[in-house]
Design an enzyme around this catalytic site. Structure first.
Site, PDB file in Angstrom:
ATOM      1  N   ASN A 197      13.804  -8.222  14.633  1.00  0.00           N
ATOM      2  CA  ASN A 197      14.744  -8.183  13.501  1.00  0.00           C
ATOM      3  C   ASN A 197      15.582  -6.913  13.536  1.00  0.00           C
ATOM      4  OD1 ASN A 197      13.381  -9.890  10.655  1.00  0.00           O
ATOM      5  ND2 ASN A 197      12.785 -10.209  12.778  1.00  0.00           N
ATOM      6  N   LYS A 206      12.112   2.463  14.866  1.00  0.00           N
ATOM      7  CA  LYS A 206      12.343   1.289  15.711  1.00  0.00           C
ATOM      8  C   LYS A 206      13.671   1.463  16.455  1.00  0.00           C
ATOM      9  CE  LYS A 206       8.677  -0.710  13.931  1.00  0.00           C
ATOM     10  NZ  LYS A 206       8.597  -1.558  12.775  1.00  0.00           N
ATOM     11  N   LYS A 259      -2.056  -8.919  15.720  1.00  0.00           N
ATOM     12  CA  LYS A 259      -1.258  -9.984  15.094  1.00  0.00           C
ATOM     13  C   LYS A 259      -1.738 -11.361  15.583  1.00  0.00           C
ATOM     14  CE  LYS A 259       1.860  -9.681  12.715  1.00  0.00           C
ATOM     15  NZ  LYS A 259       1.939  -9.603  11.225  1.00  0.00           N
ATOM     16  N   THR A 280       4.291 -12.936  15.022  1.00  0.00           N
ATOM     17  CA  THR A 280       5.386 -12.350  15.802  1.00  0.00           C
ATOM     18  C   THR A 280       5.484 -13.020  17.168  1.00  0.00           C
ATOM     19  OG1 THR A 280       6.071 -10.329  16.970  1.00  0.00           O
ATOM     20  CG2 THR A 280       3.739 -10.516  16.456  1.00  0.00           C
ATOM     21  N   ASP A 281       6.668 -12.972  17.761  1.00  0.00           N
ATOM     22  CA  ASP A 281       6.827 -13.534  19.117  1.00  0.00           C
ATOM     23  C   ASP A 281       6.028 -12.727  20.149  1.00  0.00           C
ATOM     24  OD1 ASP A 281       8.411 -11.241  19.296  1.00  0.00           O
ATOM     25  OD2 ASP A 281      10.155 -12.252  20.170  1.00  0.00           O
ATOM     26  N   GLU A 282       5.611 -11.504  19.764  1.00  0.00           N
ATOM     27  CA  GLU A 282       4.872 -10.665  20.723  1.00  0.00           C
ATOM     28  C   GLU A 282       3.493 -11.226  21.049  1.00  0.00           C
ATOM     29  OE1 GLU A 282       4.893  -6.467  20.341  1.00  0.00           O
ATOM     30  OE2 GLU A 282       6.957  -6.404  19.630  1.00  0.00           O
ATOM     31  N   ALA A 296      -2.029  -7.815  19.790  1.00  0.00           N
ATOM     32  CA  ALA A 296      -3.355  -8.453  19.821  1.00  0.00           C
ATOM     33  C   ALA A 296      -3.898  -8.602  18.395  1.00  0.00           C
ATOM     34  CB  ALA A 296      -4.318  -7.623  20.671  1.00  0.00           C
ATOM     35  N   TYR A 354      13.204   3.897  27.108  1.00  0.00           N
ATOM     36  CA  TYR A 354      11.973   3.816  27.907  1.00  0.00           C
ATOM     37  C   TYR A 354      12.236   3.152  29.263  1.00  0.00           C
ATOM     38  CZ  TYR A 354       9.583   4.430  23.342  1.00  0.00           C
ATOM     39  OH  TYR A 354       9.151   4.877  22.113  1.00  0.00           O
ATOM     40  N   TYR A 388      -1.117  -3.718  18.860  1.00  0.00           N
ATOM     41  CA  TYR A 388      -0.367  -4.340  17.753  1.00  0.00           C
ATOM     42  C   TYR A 388      -0.338  -5.858  17.921  1.00  0.00           C
ATOM     43  CZ  TYR A 388       3.680  -6.359  15.417  1.00  0.00           C
ATOM     44  OH  TYR A 388       4.499  -7.195  14.689  1.00  0.00           O
ATOM     45  N   LYS A 448       0.827  -1.216   0.000  1.00  0.00           N
ATOM     46  CA  LYS A 448       0.000   0.000   0.000  1.00  0.00           C
ATOM     47  C   LYS A 448       0.855   1.257   0.000  1.00  0.00           C
ATOM     48  CE  LYS A 448      -3.613   2.038   2.942  1.00  0.00           C
ATOM     49  NZ  LYS A 448      -4.344   1.875   4.220  1.00  0.00           N
TER      50      LYS A 448
HETATM   51  P1  NAD Z   1       7.278  -2.441   8.163  1.00  0.00           P
HETATM   52  O1  NAD Z   1       6.366  -1.544   8.928  1.00  0.00           O
HETATM   53  O2  NAD Z   1       8.666  -2.012   7.894  1.00  0.00           O
HETATM   54  O3  NAD Z   1       6.632  -2.791   6.736  1.00  0.00           O
HETATM   55  C1  NAD Z   1       5.267  -3.045   6.573  1.00  0.00           C
HETATM   56  C2  NAD Z   1       4.941  -2.917   5.086  1.00  0.00           C
HETATM   57  O4  NAD Z   1       3.558  -3.240   4.910  1.00  0.00           O
HETATM   58  C3  NAD Z   1       5.144  -1.509   4.519  1.00  0.00           C
HETATM   59  O5  NAD Z   1       5.811  -1.570   3.283  1.00  0.00           O
HETATM   60  C4  NAD Z   1       3.723  -0.990   4.348  1.00  0.00           C
HETATM   61  O6  NAD Z   1       3.605  -0.047   3.285  1.00  0.00           O
HETATM   62  C5  NAD Z   1       2.973  -2.274   4.053  1.00  0.00           C
HETATM   63  N1  NAD Z   1       1.547  -2.179   4.374  1.00  0.00           N
HETATM   64  C6  NAD Z   1       0.978  -1.682   5.502  1.00  0.00           C
HETATM   65  N2  NAD Z   1      -0.357  -1.743   5.423  1.00  0.00           N
HETATM   66  C7  NAD Z   1      -0.647  -2.331   4.236  1.00  0.00           C
HETATM   67  C8  NAD Z   1      -1.859  -2.688   3.592  1.00  0.00           C
HETATM   68  N3  NAD Z   1      -3.056  -2.467   4.161  1.00  0.00           N
HETATM   69  N4  NAD Z   1      -1.797  -3.278   2.384  1.00  0.00           N
HETATM   70  C9  NAD Z   1      -0.606  -3.493   1.776  1.00  0.00           C
HETATM   71  N5  NAD Z   1       0.567  -3.163   2.333  1.00  0.00           N
HETATM   72  C10 NAD Z   1       0.557  -2.588   3.553  1.00  0.00           C
HETATM   73  O7  NAD Z   1       7.220  -3.808   8.948  1.00  0.00           O
HETATM   74  P2  NAD Z   1       8.359  -4.939   9.146  1.00  0.00           P
HETATM   75  O8  NAD Z   1       9.134  -4.625  10.360  1.00  0.00           O
HETATM   76  O9  NAD Z   1       9.041  -5.176   7.868  1.00  0.00           O
HETATM   77  O10 NAD Z   1       7.431  -6.190   9.497  1.00  0.00           O
HETATM   78  C11 NAD Z   1       6.920  -7.007   8.455  1.00  0.00           C
HETATM   79  C12 NAD Z   1       6.057  -8.095   9.072  1.00  0.00           C
HETATM   80  O11 NAD Z   1       6.836  -8.883   9.964  1.00  0.00           O
HETATM   81  C13 NAD Z   1       4.889  -7.586   9.886  1.00  0.00           C
HETATM   82  O12 NAD Z   1       3.798  -8.458   9.667  1.00  0.00           O
HETATM   83  C14 NAD Z   1       5.352  -7.694  11.334  1.00  0.00           C
HETATM   84  O13 NAD Z   1       4.265  -7.870  12.203  1.00  0.00           O
HETATM   85  C15 NAD Z   1       6.224  -8.948  11.251  1.00  0.00           C
HETATM   86  N6  NAD Z   1       7.321  -9.045  12.233  1.00  0.00           N
HETATM   87  C16 NAD Z   1       8.203  -8.008  12.353  1.00  0.00           C
HETATM   88  C17 NAD Z   1       9.291  -8.164  13.211  1.00  0.00           C
HETATM   89  C18 NAD Z   1      10.312  -7.062  13.369  1.00  0.00           C
HETATM   90  O14 NAD Z   1      11.181  -7.168  14.237  1.00  0.00           O
HETATM   91  N7  NAD Z   1      10.272  -5.993  12.576  1.00  0.00           N
HETATM   92  C19 NAD Z   1       9.436  -9.349  13.958  1.00  0.00           C
HETATM   93  C20 NAD Z   1       8.495 -10.366  13.804  1.00  0.00           C
HETATM   94  C21 NAD Z   1       7.448 -10.212  12.931  1.00  0.00           C
HETATM   95  O1  DAU Z   2       9.359  -8.985  18.809  1.00  0.00           O
HETATM   96  C1  DAU Z   2       9.009  -8.760  17.473  1.00  0.00           C
HETATM   97  C2  DAU Z   2       8.497  -7.344  17.338  1.00  0.00           C
HETATM   98  O2  DAU Z   2       9.626  -6.494  17.471  1.00  0.00           O
HETATM   99  C3  DAU Z   2       7.782  -7.091  16.016  1.00  0.00           C
HETATM  100  O3  DAU Z   2       6.631  -7.878  15.981  1.00  0.00           O
HETATM  101  C4  DAU Z   2       7.418  -5.600  15.879  1.00  0.00           C
HETATM  102  O4  DAU Z   2       6.859  -5.359  14.605  1.00  0.00           O
HETATM  103  C5  DAU Z   2       8.681  -4.794  16.029  1.00  0.00           C
HETATM  104  O5  DAU Z   2       8.374  -3.408  15.978  1.00  0.00           O
HETATM  105  C6  DAU Z   2       9.389  -5.122  17.346  1.00  0.00           C
HETATM  106  O6  DAU Z   2       8.625  -4.625  18.484  1.00  0.00           O
HETATM  107  P1  DAU Z   2       9.356  -3.949  19.742  1.00  0.00           P
HETATM  108  O7  DAU Z   2       8.371  -3.129  20.458  1.00  0.00           O
HETATM  109  O8  DAU Z   2      10.128  -4.955  20.514  1.00  0.00           O
HETATM  110  O9  DAU Z   2      10.442  -3.029  18.930  1.00  0.00           O
HETATM  111  P2  DAU Z   2      10.898  -1.514  19.140  1.00  0.00           P
HETATM  112  O10 DAU Z   2      12.056  -1.305  18.233  1.00  0.00           O
HETATM  113  O11 DAU Z   2       9.768  -0.559  19.059  1.00  0.00           O
HETATM  114  O12 DAU Z   2      11.422  -1.513  20.647  1.00  0.00           O
HETATM  115  C7  DAU Z   2      12.427  -2.411  21.075  1.00  0.00           C
HETATM  116  C8  DAU Z   2      12.667  -2.139  22.551  1.00  0.00           C
HETATM  117  O13 DAU Z   2      13.240  -0.832  22.703  1.00  0.00           O
HETATM  118  C9  DAU Z   2      11.407  -2.115  23.381  1.00  0.00           C
HETATM  119  O14 DAU Z   2      11.698  -2.659  24.675  1.00  0.00           O
HETATM  120  C10 DAU Z   2      11.063  -0.641  23.524  1.00  0.00           C
HETATM  121  C11 DAU Z   2      12.439  -0.003  23.516  1.00  0.00           C
HETATM  122  N1  DAU Z   2      12.509   1.359  22.940  1.00  0.00           N
HETATM  123  C12 DAU Z   2      12.032   1.551  21.679  1.00  0.00           C
HETATM  124  C13 DAU Z   2      12.053   2.798  21.108  1.00  0.00           C
HETATM  125  C14 DAU Z   2      11.503   3.014  19.707  1.00  0.00           C
HETATM  126  C15 DAU Z   2      13.065   2.406  23.664  1.00  0.00           C
HETATM  127  O15 DAU Z   2      13.542   2.229  24.813  1.00  0.00           O
HETATM  128  N2  DAU Z   2      13.109   3.647  23.090  1.00  0.00           N
HETATM  129  C16 DAU Z   2      12.600   3.897  21.838  1.00  0.00           C
HETATM  130  O16 DAU Z   2      12.640   5.066  21.384  1.00  0.00           O
END
Ligand code: NAD
Ligand code: DAU
Length: 335
Positions: free
Chosen positions: A179, A188, A153, A125-127, A151, A206, A149, A36
């Site tokens: 990741n 992130k 997922k 996700t592990d969350e 919930a 945080y 988020y 999107k």
């Molecule tokens: P991201 O936010 O970087 O990317 C999400 C992508 O989805 C974007 O390109 C966005 O444009 C697209 N998108 C959003 N809404 C859409 C819609 N309605 N239709 C089509 N496209 C849409 O996310 P990410 O970190 O790459 O995560 C990808 C997937 O992996 C997610 O499902 C997330 O829950 C899962 N995941 C992420 C992590 C992590 O650490 N980032 C870990 C475990 C699982």
């Molecule tokens: O565990 C997998 C998940 O990891 C994915 O499903 C999510 O899509 C991905 O966003 C990620 O979630 P987290 O909440 O763990 O990631 P985030 O990078 O937002 O935060 C990682 C940790 O760092 C968390 O304990 C919150 C903390 N944090 C994050 C931010 C952005 C801070 O302390 N300060 C910050 O500004």
């Protein structure tokens, strides 16, 4: 040759996965990227593959059945990465999370049920397990997601499972840990802190900073997903993890030390609402199938930090707000 429908392919993990597919299969794969292009989607991530004959980008919403239907019909494999993915945003504005993460998954599953696919991979996700103080979650443990988020997922995760049980759709559900790697949106933890440090801005930690996450290099996650397409069993859930548990303070110190920036940039701020203390997954199930992560944590972290050092123009635009203008000028599309 298989046709993959990758949703959310312009995001962080999705774009790494598309790179991974071309690296692995070369011309022997056809990839449709349905995205999107929300704030998190960035076609620049895929500039190097954009003109390939075996690649097609479709801008569209997974919630729209008329867009999704013909693409699923064409696909052998669907990998659903598309989601709203940032926990902080889900606390402020959950609406889009319910729509995309739950309803969007439903629309994709319905199309897959209509047309049949070889595999449907739901990226969960592990969350979804919630927080754990001691030990690690197994795939059979109960789900106690604690943010809008996670919930949403969890809803999609169980909906996908129901399509296996009810309609025998060959669904596989993956639950991966945090990741890190190139092309991660700088909201992130790791890209935010690296880019803030490079700009000599404070790093907002945080609470007490002792929350623990298990970090996995993004290409290991991509490799695990592709491994499961061929070796996973339909109807099963697989945890994926890097085995690299670190507190947020440890991650912050590592970044500042690598960049030779003062540790006084660390700033402790108000905690995230409902902040999960620790995530940890037991990966014995996927390991038993023969998959293990390849990348060593310290080395992959250093190369990731260096990627943000070397690609300032990539994240500079995203942080400066000039991105929309840039995007319009280069891709002739409104965001
Ligand atoms: P991201 O936010 O970087 O990317 C999400 C992508 O989805 C974007 O390109 C966005 O444009 C697209 N998108 C959003 N809404 C859409 C819609 N309605 N239709 C089509 N496209 C849409 O996310 P990410 O970190 O790459 O995560 C990808 C997937 O992996 C997610 O499902 C997330 O829950 C899962 N995941 C992420 C992590 C992590 O650490 N980032 C870990 C475990 C699982
Ligand atoms: O565990 C997998 C998940 O990891 C994915 O499903 C999510 O899509 C991905 O966003 C990620 O979630 P987290 O909440 O763990 O990631 P985030 O990078 O937002 O935060 C990682 C940790 O760092 C968390 O304990 C919150 C903390 N944090 C994050 C931010 C952005 C801070 O302390 N300060 C910050 O500004």
């Amino acid at each position: 040759m298989k046709t993959y429908l990758v949703t959310g392919g312009a995001g962080f993990i999705g774009s790494n996965y598309i790179h991974y597919l071309f690296q692995k299969y070369g011309d022997d794969v056809y990839v449709i990227n349905l995205d999107k292009l929300t704030y998190a989607g960035n076609l620049e991530n895929l500039d190097d593959v954009a003109t390939k004959k075996n690649y097609r980008f479709v801008r569209g919403d997974i919630c729209q059945a008329d867009v999704v239907d013909p693409l699923v019909k064409e696909a052998d494999v669907v990998v659903n990465f598309a989601a709203e993915s940032h926990v902080d945003r889900s606390i402020g504005a959950p609406d889009a999370f319910i729509k995309t993460d739950v309803y969007g998954a439903f629309i994709l599953l319905e199309a897959a049920r209509r047309h049949g696919v070889e595999k449907f991979i739901q990226i969960s996700t592990d969350e979804v397990y919630g927080s754990i103080i001691d030990g690690s979650f197994k795939e059979t443990d109960i789900l106690e997601p604690s943010s809008p988020y996670s919930a949403s997922k969890a809803g999609a995760d169980r909906l996908a499972y129901s399509y296996f049980v009810t309609y025998q759709l060959p669904v596989i559900i993956t639950r991966c840990s945090n990741n890190f790697g190139p092309y991660q949106y700088p909201e992130k933890l790791i890209p935010l802190f690296v880019t803030n440090a490079l700009e000599d801005k404070s790093l907002p930690i945080y609470g007490d900073g002792k929350n623990v996450r298990d970090w996995i290099y993004v290409l290991d996650h991509c490799d695990a997903v592709d491994f499961l397409i061929y070796h996973g069993k339909p109807g099963q859930v697989y945890n994926i993890g890097g085995g690299n548990e670190r507190t947020n303070i440890e991650i912050t110190d590592l970044i500042l030390t690598y960049l030779k920036k003062p540790h006084t940039l660390k700033t402790f701020i108000q905690d995230r609402l409902g902040h999960d203390r620790r995530y940890s997954v037991d990966t014995a199930k996927i390991t038993a199938l023969g998959w293990v992560p390849e990348h060593k944590f310290e080395r992959a972290m250093n190369s990731t930090i260096q990627w943000y050092v070397d690609n300032r123009s990539w994240w500079g635009k995203l942080k400066s707000g000039e991105y929309r203008e840039f995007y319009k000028a280069n891709y002739n599309k409104e965001l």
